[in-house]
Design an enzyme around this catalytic site. Structure first.
Site, PDB file in Angstrom:
ATOM      1  N   LYS A 276       0.836  -1.211   0.000  1.00  0.00           N
ATOM      2  CA  LYS A 276       0.000   0.000   0.000  1.00  0.00           C
ATOM      3  C   LYS A 276       0.872   1.263   0.000  1.00  0.00           C
ATOM      4  O   LYS A 276       2.087   1.188   0.079  1.00  0.00           O
ATOM      5  CB  LYS A 276      -0.965  -0.043   1.179  1.00  0.00           C
ATOM      6  CG  LYS A 276      -1.858  -1.301   1.178  1.00  0.00           C
ATOM      7  CD  LYS A 276      -2.912  -1.327   0.072  1.00  0.00           C
ATOM      8  CE  LYS A 276      -3.420  -2.686  -0.293  1.00  0.00           C
ATOM      9  NZ  LYS A 276      -4.410  -3.309   0.552  1.00  0.00           N
TER      10      LYS A 276
HETATM   11  C1  LIG Z   1      -5.471  -4.482   0.775  1.00  0.00           C
HETATM   12  C2  LIG Z   1      -6.935  -4.319   0.794  1.00  0.00           C
HETATM   13  C3  LIG Z   1      -7.720  -4.697   1.894  1.00  0.00           C
HETATM   14  C4  LIG Z   1      -7.178  -5.456   3.063  1.00  0.00           C
HETATM   15  O1  LIG Z   1      -6.133  -4.790   3.704  1.00  0.00           O
HETATM   16  P1  LIG Z   1      -5.284  -5.595   4.818  1.00  0.00           P
HETATM   17  O2  LIG Z   1      -4.595  -4.493   5.568  1.00  0.00           O
HETATM   18  O3  LIG Z   1      -4.341  -6.468   4.074  1.00  0.00           O
HETATM   19  O4  LIG Z   1      -6.234  -6.353   5.660  1.00  0.00           O
HETATM   20  C5  LIG Z   1      -9.070  -4.397   1.881  1.00  0.00           C
HETATM   21  N1  LIG Z   1      -9.640  -3.797   0.831  1.00  0.00           N
HETATM   22  C6  LIG Z   1      -8.935  -3.451  -0.265  1.00  0.00           C
HETATM   23  C7  LIG Z   1      -9.625  -2.756  -1.397  1.00  0.00           C
HETATM   24  C8  LIG Z   1      -7.558  -3.712  -0.330  1.00  0.00           C
HETATM   25  O5  LIG Z   1      -6.857  -3.394  -1.413  1.00  0.00           O
END
Ligand SMILES: *Cc1c(COP(=O)(O)O)cnc(C)c1O
Length: 383
Positions: A184
């Site tokens: 991210k």
């Molecule tokens: C990465 C992601 C998640 C989950 O995030 P985590 O921190 O890995 O639990 C949820 N929704 C979207 C759209 C994502 O890209």
């Protein structure tokens, strides 16, 4: 061909992050402590909101938001088929039933008109996902929520920097959920945070995130003297560690620098690919701030003579890592069996899910990396 594989979504980790983690290790305060509190403060100030609760993932953030929103078995929650499975799984874990509404093919965000058709007496909430970092049509979504008495939980996993008409993503809904997973825009390894609009929702999330123990239970080992805690409901083990917050504290200081770097790469890609027979991300209107989380190219085999999957393989042969965000949720067997969903029932998400490719867009990319990606894409599509 470039030497060495270019890993998709690799984060930038500087000496500052390393030193901050070492500092935590030397202090031996590894779990939830002062650095988590500091990270929450930094993030809430960045978003200009009073309440931010750090947790161990965005998935946990979504789950707790749904519980704090009062979702129960029998309730329905509307979300998009163009998302990571965690969005839908969190709804299922809350006990509620997920309902999908198709996307706008240009923005790839949930289409407000499709939501209206899915609302009934059981509908209690909407989870919009700001796909790739582009904000959803929040005026339309807030209007629908107001008219039907629905709660909004924003999935901001792609949208740390996103703004819609001057207002920051995650502050429109009752809750805003963010991810600091390794790919991210800002990372803590694993990690997430929930913004809550109301004090009572925030308190409930704090309690649910740590076993259902009364507020500030983590302070019980501090030098203020032993404090008894009370378990007031059956909660979860969703707290963030100081080791994770240490990385996040230093990452947040570079958020603008990283954003500008990704914006530049985005613009270079758009200029370089403008003549190729592929669909590039939609133009960005001046009244939004895009978080530039994913750069997606749509491969239409009829125009390119090469399928999406062949394109993915060709990129990997040229040592460039890619991603697919996402095969639409109804493509997966679990949801087909559990809910009877069919990809054809969400045609816009199906079409994009079967043609989309995400190419590297990390602030870590060097100019040479960006040139390699551009050369690889052009050489494959020119064949
Ligand atoms: C990465 C992601 C998640 C989950 O995030 P985590 O921190 O890995 O639990 C949820 N929704 C979207 C759209 C994502 O890209």
């Amino acid at each position: 061909m470039r030497e060495g594989f270019l890993v998709f979504g690799s984060p930038v980790i500087g000496d500052e992050e390393i030193e901050e983690v070492v500092d935590s290790m030397k202090s031996a305060w590894l779990g939830t402590g002062p650095k988590v509190a500091k990270f929450e403060k930094i993030f809430s100030e960045y978003k200009n909101v009073p309440y931010a609760a750090a947790v161990n993932s965005c998935t946990a953030a979504l789950h707790l938001s749904l519980l704090a929103a009062g979702l129960k078995p029998g309730d329905e929650v509307i979300t998009t088929p163009m998302t990571f499975c965690a969005t839908v799984n969190a709804i299922i874990h809350s006990g509620a039933t997920p309902v999908l509404a198709d996307i706008d093919p240009l923005t790839m965000n949930i289409d407000p008109a499709c939501i209206e058709n899915k609302i009934n007496a059981k509908t209690k909430a909407i989870i919009p996902v700001h796909f790739a970092g582009r904000p959803c049509d929040m005026n339309a979504l807030c209007d629908i929520a107001n008219r039907h008495g629905l709660r909004i939980i924003e999935d901001c996993a792609h949208a740390i920097e996103t703004e819609y008409k001057g207002r920051k993503a995650g502050t429109f809904g009752d809750f805003g959920c963010f991810s600091f997973y390794v790919t991210k825009n800002i990372v803590t390894g694993e990690g997430g945070i929930v913004l809550a609009n109301r004090e009572e929702d925030f308190s409930r999330i704090k309690i649910l995130a740590l076993h259902g123990m009364s507020k500030d239970a983590w302070k019980r080992f501090s030098d203020e003297g032993y404090k008894h805690y009370q378990v007031v409901e059956c909660g979860f083990k969703y707290n963030m560690m100081d080791l994770q917050a240490a990385i996040g504290i230093r990452q947040m200081a570079k958020i603008e620098e990283y954003w500008l770097r990704r914006k530049k790469i985005w613009e270079e890609y758009s200029a370089a690919f403008s003549d190729l027979p592929v669909t590039l991300p939609a133009d960005i209107p001046s009244d939004i701030k895009h978080a530039y989380h994913l750069y997606t190219i749509l491969i239409d085999e009829e125009k390119t003579g090469i399928s999406r999957d062949e394109f993915l393989n060709a990129m990997h042969r040229l040592n460039i890592g890619t991603g697919v965000h996402y095969l639409s949720v109804p493509e997966h067997p679990y949801y087909q069996e559990a809910f009877g969903w069919k990809p054809e029932d969400y045609p816009n998400a199906m079409k994009i899910g079967r043609s989309t490719v995400s190419i590297p867009l990390s602030a870590k990319l060097t100019d040479k990396d960006v040139a390699d990606v551009i050369l690889a894409v052009k050489s494959i599509l020119a064949r």
